[in-house]
Enzyme design. Structure first.
Site, PDB file in Angstrom:
ATOM      1  N   CYS A   1       0.867  -1.179   0.000  1.00 38.62           N
ATOM      2  CA  CYS A   1       0.000   0.000   0.000  1.00 38.62           C
ATOM      3  C   CYS A   1       0.898   1.222   0.000  1.00 38.62           C
ATOM      4  O   CYS A   1       1.561   1.512   0.999  1.00 38.62           O
ATOM      5  CB  CYS A   1      -0.922   0.020   1.220  1.00 38.62           C
ATOM      6  SG  CYS A   1      -1.892   1.539   1.307  1.00 38.62           S
TER       7      CYS A   1
ATOM      8  N   GLU B   1     -10.810  -0.634  -4.834  1.00 41.50           N
ATOM      9  CA  GLU B   1      -9.710  -1.367  -4.220  1.00 41.50           C
ATOM     10  C   GLU B   1     -10.181  -2.722  -3.724  1.00 41.50           C
ATOM     11  O   GLU B   1     -11.193  -2.835  -3.028  1.00 41.50           O
ATOM     12  CB  GLU B   1      -9.131  -0.534  -3.063  1.00 41.50           C
ATOM     13  CG  GLU B   1      -7.676  -0.822  -2.809  1.00 41.50           C
ATOM     14  CD  GLU B   1      -7.026   0.220  -1.908  1.00 41.50           C
ATOM     15  OE1 GLU B   1      -6.205  -0.206  -1.086  1.00 41.50           O
ATOM     16  OE2 GLU B   1      -7.313   1.424  -2.019  1.00 41.50           O
TER      17      GLU B   1
ATOM     18  N   CYS C   1      -5.417   5.615  -4.065  1.00 37.80           N
ATOM     19  CA  CYS C   1      -4.740   4.318  -4.014  1.00 37.80           C
ATOM     20  C   CYS C   1      -3.375   4.508  -4.654  1.00 37.80           C
ATOM     21  O   CYS C   1      -3.282   4.717  -5.872  1.00 37.80           O
ATOM     22  CB  CYS C   1      -5.554   3.263  -4.752  1.00 37.80           C
ATOM     23  SG  CYS C   1      -4.722   1.660  -4.884  1.00 37.80           S
TER      24      CYS C   1
ATOM     25  N   GLY D   1      -2.382   1.890  -7.161  1.00 34.81           N
ATOM     26  CA  GLY D   1      -3.222   2.085  -8.344  1.00 34.81           C
ATOM     27  C   GLY D   1      -2.703   3.215  -9.225  1.00 34.81           C
ATOM     28  O   GLY D   1      -2.681   3.103 -10.457  1.00 34.81           O
TER      29      GLY D   1
END
Length: 267
Positions: free
Chosen positions: A77, A202, A211, A214
C-alpha cells in the site's frame, strides 16, 4: 488489558490506523482488525498498519504489515508506506510483503521507491497467459484494459469519461472475475491536459479516495501504451500523486501525508 497507542494518518484521504510495534509486540486477529477499522464502532480506516522490527536476516530498518478493513492481509500500500516514513521521521528501508521499499522524506512530501512493476501475466497473476498491455477482455462498456502488478494486482481501463463509469457496480464484478485468481484492484483512468485522472475500486476495500499502487500501476500502463511519459501527475479524488517510471527501472511515487491524531485504545 494494556493500552495500545495508535496514530491516525492519511495519504490523500486514504486513511490508516497505525500501531508502532517496533518496541512491543501486538498480534491482531482478523476480527480485531475489522472492529478497529469500523467507522461507527471502532476507530475507522481503510487499512490498519502495524510497524514492526525488521527480521534479523533483513537489511531493512523496519517492517510493516498491512490489513484491509475486512481483516485480510495485503502486501503493498503506497499511501500507507508514505505515512510510515513520515512517522519514522527519516529516510527508511521498509520490509513489506511486496519486498523492500525505500522511503525518502522530502519537503512536505514523501517519495517511495515502489520497486519494479510486474508486467508479465503470471506476475499479476492472471488465470492464463495474455498480453498485459492490451487484455483481450471486457466487462460491459469497459474493454481493452491493461494489467500491472505493484506487489498487488491491478487492471486499468482508459476511458473518455471516468465519472460516467458505475464503479460501485462494476468494481466488485471485475474484482471477483475468475480471470484474477487473487482478485484485482480496478482502475478507471482518463487523460487530460494536466495528467491522468483516476478512480479506484480497491480489492477488499471498495471505492477509495486514493490508491498509491493504483496510481503507480495506471501511470506504468499509460507509459507502456505511450499515452504519456514520466513523471506524470495522477489526480485522485483525495489529491495528486506524482509517478515516475522509465521502462526497466523502478517506479517512484511522491505525495503528501497528514497526521490527524494520536490516541490510545484498550482492546
Amino acid at each position: 488489558m494494556a493500552h495500545h497507542r495508535f496514530h491516525k494518518m492519511h495519504g490523500l484521504g486514504n486513511d490508516f490506523v497505525i500501531f508502532d510495534c517496533r518496541e512491543h509486540d501486538l498480534s491482531l486477529s482478523a476480527e480485531q482488525v475489522r472492529a478497529l477499522a469500523d467507522r461507527h464502532l471502532g476507530i475507522g480506516c481503510d487499512q490498519l498498519i502495524v510497524m514492526r522490527p525488521a527480521p534479523a536476516s533483513s537489511t531493512a530498518d523496519m517492517a510493516m504489515q498491512i490489513f484491509n478493513h475486512d481483516g485480510s492481509e495485503v502486501s503493498a500500500c503506497g499511501n500507507a508506506t508514505r505515512c510510515v516514513v513520515a512517522l519514522a521521521g527519516r529516510d527508511v528501508l521498509i520490509e513489506t510483503g511486496a519486498g523492500l521499499l525505500r522511503g525518502t522524506l522530502g519537503d512536505g512530501a514523501v517519495t517511495i521507491d515502489m520497486g519494479l512493476p510486474g508486467l508479465e501475466w503470471d506476475a499479476l497473476p492472471l488465470a492464463y497467459p495474455m498480453d498485459t498491455v492490451h487484455l483481450p477482455v471486457g466487462w460491459e462498456d469497459l474493454t481493452d484494459p491493461a494489467a500491472v502488478s505493484m506487489g498487488n494486482p491491478h487492471v486499468i481501463f482508459f476511458v473518455d469519461d471516468g465519472a460516467a463509469v458505475d464503479l460501485e457496480r462494476l468494481g466488485p464484478l471485475i474484482e471477483h472475475d475468475p480471470l484474477f485468481p487473487e482478485r484485482v484492484n480496478v482502475n478507471i483512468a482518463h487523460m487530460a491536459d494536466d495528467g491522468l485522472h483516476l478512480r479506484v475500486w480497491e480489492r477488499g476495500a471498495g471505492l477509495t479516495l486514493a490508491c498509491g499502487t493504483g496510481a503507480c500501476a495506471t501511470a506504468v500502463a499509460a507509459i507502456r501504451r505511450k499515452l504519456v511519459s514520466g513523471p506524470v501527475p495522477v489526480h485522485l479524488p483525495g489529491g495528486t500523486l506524482t509517478i515516475d517510471w522509465q521502462p526497466g527501472s523502478n517506479v517512484s511515487m511522491t505525495g503528501p501525508t497528514t497526521h490527524v491524531f494520536t490516541g490510545e485504545i484498550d482492546f
